[in-house]
Design a protein around this motif. Structure first.
Motif, mmCIF file in Angstrom:
data_model
loop_
_atom_site.group_PDB
_atom_site.id
_atom_site.type_symbol
_atom_site.label_atom_id
_atom_site.label_comp_id
_atom_site.label_asym_id
_atom_site.label_seq_id
_atom_site.Cartn_x
_atom_site.Cartn_y
_atom_site.Cartn_z
ATOM 1 N N PHE A 68 -3.145 0.548 -9.088
ATOM 2 C CA PHE A 68 -1.703 0.508 -8.873
ATOM 3 C C PHE A 68 -1.050 0.082 -10.180
ATOM 4 C CE2 PHE A 68 -3.651 -0.176 -4.789
ATOM 5 C CZ PHE A 68 -2.839 0.495 -3.890
ATOM 6 N N VAL A 69 0.032 0.760 -10.572
ATOM 7 C CA VAL A 69 0.758 0.356 -11.778
ATOM 8 C C VAL A 69 1.295 -1.049 -11.551
ATOM 9 C CG1 VAL A 69 2.792 0.818 -13.201
ATOM 10 C CG2 VAL A 69 1.363 2.715 -12.433
ATOM 11 N N GLU A 70 1.141 -1.885 -12.571
ATOM 12 C CA GLU A 70 1.630 -3.259 -12.484
ATOM 13 C C GLU A 70 2.735 -3.459 -13.514
ATOM 14 O OE1 GLU A 70 -0.430 -7.532 -11.995
ATOM 15 O OE2 GLU A 70 -0.941 -6.496 -13.851
ATOM 16 N N GLY A 71 3.866 -3.963 -13.077
ATOM 17 C CA GLY A 71 4.979 -4.231 -13.971
ATOM 18 C C GLY A 71 4.759 -5.513 -14.749
ATOM 19 N N GLU A 72 5.624 -5.761 -15.741
ATOM 20 C CA GLU A 72 5.518 -6.975 -16.546
ATOM 21 C C GLU A 72 5.696 -8.231 -15.703
ATOM 22 O OE1 GLU A 72 7.743 -7.042 -20.155
ATOM 23 O OE2 GLU A 72 7.299 -4.931 -20.573
ATOM 24 N N ASP A 73 6.406 -8.099 -14.592
ATOM 25 C CA ASP A 73 6.633 -9.252 -13.711
ATOM 26 C C ASP A 73 5.470 -9.492 -12.751
ATOM 27 O OD1 ASP A 73 6.938 -7.054 -12.089
ATOM 28 O OD2 ASP A 73 8.905 -7.627 -11.312
ATOM 29 N N GLY A 74 4.425 -8.656 -12.830
ATOM 30 C CA GLY A 74 3.262 -8.820 -11.970
ATOM 31 C C GLY A 74 3.353 -8.084 -10.646
ATOM 32 N N GLN A 75 4.480 -7.453 -10.365
ATOM 33 C CA GLN A 75 4.643 -6.686 -9.127
ATOM 34 C C GLN A 75 3.941 -5.334 -9.277
ATOM 35 O OE1 GLN A 75 6.159 -7.729 -6.254
ATOM 36 N NE2 GLN A 75 6.229 -9.704 -7.289
ATOM 37 N N THR A 76 3.276 -4.909 -8.221
ATOM 38 C CA THR A 76 2.579 -3.627 -8.261
ATOM 39 C C THR A 76 3.363 -2.576 -7.489
ATOM 40 O OG1 THR A 76 1.269 -4.251 -6.336
ATOM 41 C CG2 THR A 76 0.283 -4.636 -8.494
ATOM 42 N N ALA A 77 3.118 -1.329 -7.857
ATOM 43 C CA ALA A 77 3.752 -0.207 -7.171
ATOM 44 C C ALA A 77 3.224 -0.120 -5.737
ATOM 45 C CB ALA A 77 3.462 1.086 -7.923
ATOM 46 N N ASP A 78 3.996 0.523 -4.863
ATOM 47 C CA ASP A 78 3.592 0.668 -3.466
ATOM 48 C C ASP A 78 2.476 1.689 -3.281
ATOM 49 O OD1 ASP A 78 5.470 -1.204 -2.677
ATOM 50 O OD2 ASP A 78 7.016 0.308 -2.316
ATOM 51 N N LYS A 79 2.469 2.715 -4.128
ATOM 52 C CA LYS A 79 1.471 3.780 -3.994
ATOM 53 C C LYS A 79 0.496 3.735 -5.159
ATOM 54 C CE LYS A 79 4.394 6.956 -1.462
ATOM 55 N NZ LYS A 79 4.891 8.320 -1.357
#
Length: 161
Positions: A40-51
């Protein structure tokens, strides 16, 4: 597992949880656990994509035989039956920069890319639950294409490129 790739001024991050295989272990047939890593793609804030990312492919094999006790630093949080085990993983990353080069300059693309030695790949092995690293890779001093695993207790792994 968390994978970070820095190349050509861009940073890509993926979080890849382990999904154990569904095949049951027959008595005496195999002492290994197999499964896949779904990225899952992870953003700089540590949140991951849903798909999950369709082109991210990862597999992990873990030997179920005990190699030794958990080091004392992690023993307080370990279950009595926990011990060090050897693991091997393989990951194919969906690197958009390579895909773009292929479409734009198909006849001029060479492999390996000339800047391969400047690409920085970091792999962190994480346990279930809170994000405490079990293992993290770092380039050797020569910054060549070889990586080694720095244990963050407990870990038993080697990363080869």
């Amino acid at each position: 597992m968390r994978v970070t790739l820095q190349m050509r001024g861009q940073t890509s991050r993926w979080m890849a949880p382990f999904e154990a295989g569904l095949e049951p272990l027959a008595a005496g047939s195999s002492l290994a656990q197999r499964g896949r890593l779904t990225g899952f793609v992870e953003g700089e804030d540590g949140q991951t994509a849903d798909k999950p990312v369709r082109d991210f492919r990862g597999w992990l094999w873990r030997d179920l035989r005990c190699l030794g006790p958990v080091p004392s630093a992690a023993a307080s949080a370990a279950e009595p039956e926990d011990c060090l085990r050897q693991a091997f993983f393989s990951v194919r990353l969906p690197v958009e920069v390579f895909r773009d080069d292929l479409h734009l300059r198909r006849a001029q693309v060479v492999w390996p890319p000339a800047d391969l030695d400047r690409m920085l790949l970091r792999v962190q092995v994480l346990p279930p639950g809170p994000t405490v690293r079990l293992c993290s890779t770092a380039p050797r001093a020569s910054r060549r294409r070889r990586f080694h695993c720095r244990p963050c207790k407990p870990c038993c792994c080697r990363v080869r490129r």
